[in-house]
Design a protein around this motif. Structure first.
Motif, PDB file in Angstrom:
ATOM      1  N   VAL A  48       9.140 -73.161 133.217  1.00  0.00           N
ATOM      2  CA  VAL A  48      10.104 -72.275 133.872  1.00  0.00           C
ATOM      3  C   VAL A  48       9.448 -71.529 135.031  1.00  0.00           C
ATOM      4  O   VAL A  48       9.959 -71.515 136.149  1.00  0.00           O
ATOM      5  CB  VAL A  48      10.677 -71.262 132.862  1.00  0.00           C
ATOM      6  CG1 VAL A  48      11.570 -70.240 133.558  1.00  0.00           C
ATOM      7  CG2 VAL A  48      11.429 -71.975 131.749  1.00  0.00           C
ATOM      8  N   SER A  49       8.299 -70.913 134.739  1.00  0.00           N
ATOM      9  CA  SER A  49       7.630 -70.113 135.761  1.00  0.00           C
ATOM     10  C   SER A  49       6.197 -69.861 135.331  1.00  0.00           C
ATOM     11  O   SER A  49       5.874 -69.933 134.146  1.00  0.00           O
ATOM     12  CB  SER A  49       8.360 -68.777 135.948  1.00  0.00           C
ATOM     13  OG  SER A  49       7.723 -67.981 136.932  1.00  0.00           O
ATOM     14  N   THR A  58       2.937 -66.786 142.223  1.00  0.00           N
ATOM     15  CA  THR A  58       3.921 -67.261 141.263  1.00  0.00           C
ATOM     16  C   THR A  58       4.454 -68.636 141.624  1.00  0.00           C
ATOM     17  O   THR A  58       4.357 -69.085 142.769  1.00  0.00           O
ATOM     18  CB  THR A  58       5.096 -66.274 141.169  1.00  0.00           C
ATOM     19  OG1 THR A  58       5.684 -66.128 142.470  1.00  0.00           O
ATOM     20  CG2 THR A  58       4.627 -64.905 140.691  1.00  0.00           C
ATOM     21  N   ASN A  59       5.053 -69.275 140.630  1.00  0.00           N
ATOM     22  CA  ASN A  59       5.630 -70.602 140.790  1.00  0.00           C
ATOM     23  C   ASN A  59       6.849 -70.659 139.890  1.00  0.00           C
ATOM     24  O   ASN A  59       6.826 -70.130 138.768  1.00  0.00           O
ATOM     25  CB  ASN A  59       4.596 -71.669 140.400  1.00  0.00           C
ATOM     26  CG  ASN A  59       5.008 -73.069 140.768  1.00  0.00           C
ATOM     27  OD1 ASN A  59       5.994 -73.269 141.456  1.00  0.00           O
ATOM     28  ND2 ASN A  59       4.237 -74.041 140.322  1.00  0.00           N
ATOM     29  N   TYR A  60       7.939 -71.276 140.373  1.00  0.00           N
ATOM     30  CA  TYR A  60       9.181 -71.321 139.609  1.00  0.00           C
ATOM     31  C   TYR A  60       9.767 -72.721 139.618  1.00  0.00           C
ATOM     32  O   TYR A  60       9.678 -73.444 140.605  1.00  0.00           O
ATOM     33  CB  TYR A  60      10.226 -70.369 140.209  1.00  0.00           C
ATOM     34  CG  TYR A  60       9.847 -68.912 140.152  1.00  0.00           C
ATOM     35  CD1 TYR A  60       9.187 -68.299 141.207  1.00  0.00           C
ATOM     36  CD2 TYR A  60      10.157 -68.139 139.033  1.00  0.00           C
ATOM     37  CE1 TYR A  60       8.831 -66.963 141.160  1.00  0.00           C
ATOM     38  CE2 TYR A  60       9.812 -66.796 138.975  1.00  0.00           C
ATOM     39  CZ  TYR A  60       9.143 -66.217 140.037  1.00  0.00           C
ATOM     40  OH  TYR A  60       8.792 -64.891 139.977  1.00  0.00           O
ATOM     41  N   VAL A  64      15.589 -72.010 138.247  1.00  0.00           N
ATOM     42  CA  VAL A  64      15.584 -70.563 138.010  1.00  0.00           C
ATOM     43  C   VAL A  64      15.212 -69.765 139.259  1.00  0.00           C
ATOM     44  O   VAL A  64      15.227 -68.520 139.228  1.00  0.00           O
ATOM     45  CB  VAL A  64      14.633 -70.169 136.856  1.00  0.00           C
ATOM     46  CG1 VAL A  64      14.990 -70.946 135.595  1.00  0.00           C
ATOM     47  CG2 VAL A  64      13.174 -70.375 137.230  1.00  0.00           C
ATOM     48  N   LYS A  65      14.888 -70.444 140.348  1.00  0.00           N
ATOM     49  CA  LYS A  65      14.503 -69.735 141.569  1.00  0.00           C
ATOM     50  C   LYS A  65      15.620 -68.802 142.025  1.00  0.00           C
ATOM     51  O   LYS A  65      16.790 -69.175 142.033  1.00  0.00           O
ATOM     52  CB  LYS A  65      14.177 -70.733 142.677  1.00  0.00           C
ATOM     53  CG  LYS A  65      12.808 -71.361 142.556  1.00  0.00           C
ATOM     54  CD  LYS A  65      12.554 -72.334 143.697  1.00  0.00           C
ATOM     55  CE  LYS A  65      11.187 -72.982 143.557  1.00  0.00           C
ATOM     56  NZ  LYS A  65      10.939 -73.987 144.617  1.00  0.00           N
ATOM     57  N   PHE A  68      15.129 -65.638 138.245  1.00  0.00           N
ATOM     58  CA  PHE A  68      14.072 -65.180 137.342  1.00  0.00           C
ATOM     59  C   PHE A  68      12.899 -64.657 138.158  1.00  0.00           C
ATOM     60  O   PHE A  68      12.592 -65.166 139.238  1.00  0.00           O
ATOM     61  CB  PHE A  68      13.571 -66.326 136.466  1.00  0.00           C
ATOM     62  CG  PHE A  68      14.543 -66.801 135.420  1.00  0.00           C
ATOM     63  CD1 PHE A  68      15.870 -66.407 135.404  1.00  0.00           C
ATOM     64  CD2 PHE A  68      14.128 -67.685 134.438  1.00  0.00           C
ATOM     65  CE1 PHE A  68      16.758 -66.854 134.445  1.00  0.00           C
ATOM     66  CE2 PHE A  68      14.996 -68.149 133.472  1.00  0.00           C
ATOM     67  CZ  PHE A  68      16.316 -67.736 133.475  1.00  0.00           C
ATOM     68  N   THR A  69      12.221 -63.652 137.603  1.00  0.00           N
ATOM     69  CA  THR A  69      11.029 -63.099 138.240  1.00  0.00           C
ATOM     70  C   THR A  69       9.943 -62.919 137.189  1.00  0.00           C
ATOM     71  O   THR A  69      10.172 -62.269 136.159  1.00  0.00           O
ATOM     72  CB  THR A  69      11.319 -61.740 138.903  1.00  0.00           C
ATOM     73  OG1 THR A  69      12.357 -61.893 139.863  1.00  0.00           O
ATOM     74  CG2 THR A  69      10.073 -61.207 139.599  1.00  0.00           C
ATOM     75  N   ILE A  70       8.780 -63.482 137.457  1.00  0.00           N
ATOM     76  CA  ILE A  70       7.652 -63.346 136.549  1.00  0.00           C
ATOM     77  C   ILE A  70       6.697 -62.286 137.097  1.00  0.00           C
ATOM     78  O   ILE A  70       6.526 -62.157 138.314  1.00  0.00           O
ATOM     79  CB  ILE A  70       6.923 -64.693 136.350  1.00  0.00           C
ATOM     80  CG1 ILE A  70       5.924 -64.617 135.199  1.00  0.00           C
ATOM     81  CG2 ILE A  70       6.272 -65.167 137.638  1.00  0.00           C
ATOM     82  CD1 ILE A  70       5.355 -65.981 134.798  1.00  0.00           C
ATOM     83  N   LEU A  81       8.988 -61.901 131.938  1.00  0.00           N
ATOM     84  CA  LEU A  81       9.930 -62.781 132.635  1.00  0.00           C
ATOM     85  C   LEU A  81      11.262 -62.052 132.698  1.00  0.00           C
ATOM     86  O   LEU A  81      11.946 -61.923 131.682  1.00  0.00           O
ATOM     87  CB  LEU A  81      10.077 -64.123 131.927  1.00  0.00           C
ATOM     88  CG  LEU A  81      10.944 -65.137 132.665  1.00  0.00           C
ATOM     89  CD1 LEU A  81      10.252 -65.581 133.966  1.00  0.00           C
ATOM     90  CD2 LEU A  81      11.231 -66.358 131.790  1.00  0.00           C
TER      91      LEU A  81
END
Length: 126
Positions: A48-49, A58-60, A64-65, A68-70, A81
């Motif tokens: 997911v991320s 970060t990578n998504y 979910v781009k 979502f924010t990690i 998350l």
């Protein structure tokens, strides 16, 4: 003993939000890239991320781009998350794990370090 414990899941309506937490113990988590994965019923587990150590790049996954924010708090050895605009297709068990990385970015692939935890269930339904 290396351990990652997920929490924060629950039942939420479409369009709602949840914040998942991944608490690390048994190792210095701020030196590792940590990622979130999910597995829906009848489907394979997928990335997911992820977030790298240091600068926290970060990578998504495309799915979910923008929603979502990690993030990570190294003082608390915890990775978060934040999930917004949730959709029914986000329903799954969510897991965190140490992930592989290149020099520039983390990858949505678990390393051989540690085993999968119990995960946390996220259900998006009206």
């Amino acid at each position: 003993q290396l351990q990652l414990v997920e929490s924060g899941g629950g039942l939420v309506q479409p369009g709602g939000s949840l914040r998942l937490s991944c608490a690390a113990s048994g190792f210095t988590s701020d030196y590792y890239a940590i990622g979130w994965f999910r597995q829906a019923p009848g489907k394979e587990r997928g990335g997911v991320s992820c977030i790298s150590f240091g600068a926290g790049r970060t990578n998504y996954a495309d799915s979910v781009k923008g929603r979502f924010t990690i993030s990570r708090d190294n003082a608390k050895s915890t990775v978060y998350l934040q999930m917004n605009s949730l959709k029914p297709e986000d329903t799954a068990v969510y897991y965190c794990a140490i992930v592989r990385r290149t020099q520039s970015i983390c990858l949505l692939t678990k390393t051989d370090s540690g085993s999968w935890g119990q995960g946390t269930q996220v259900t998006v339904s009206s």
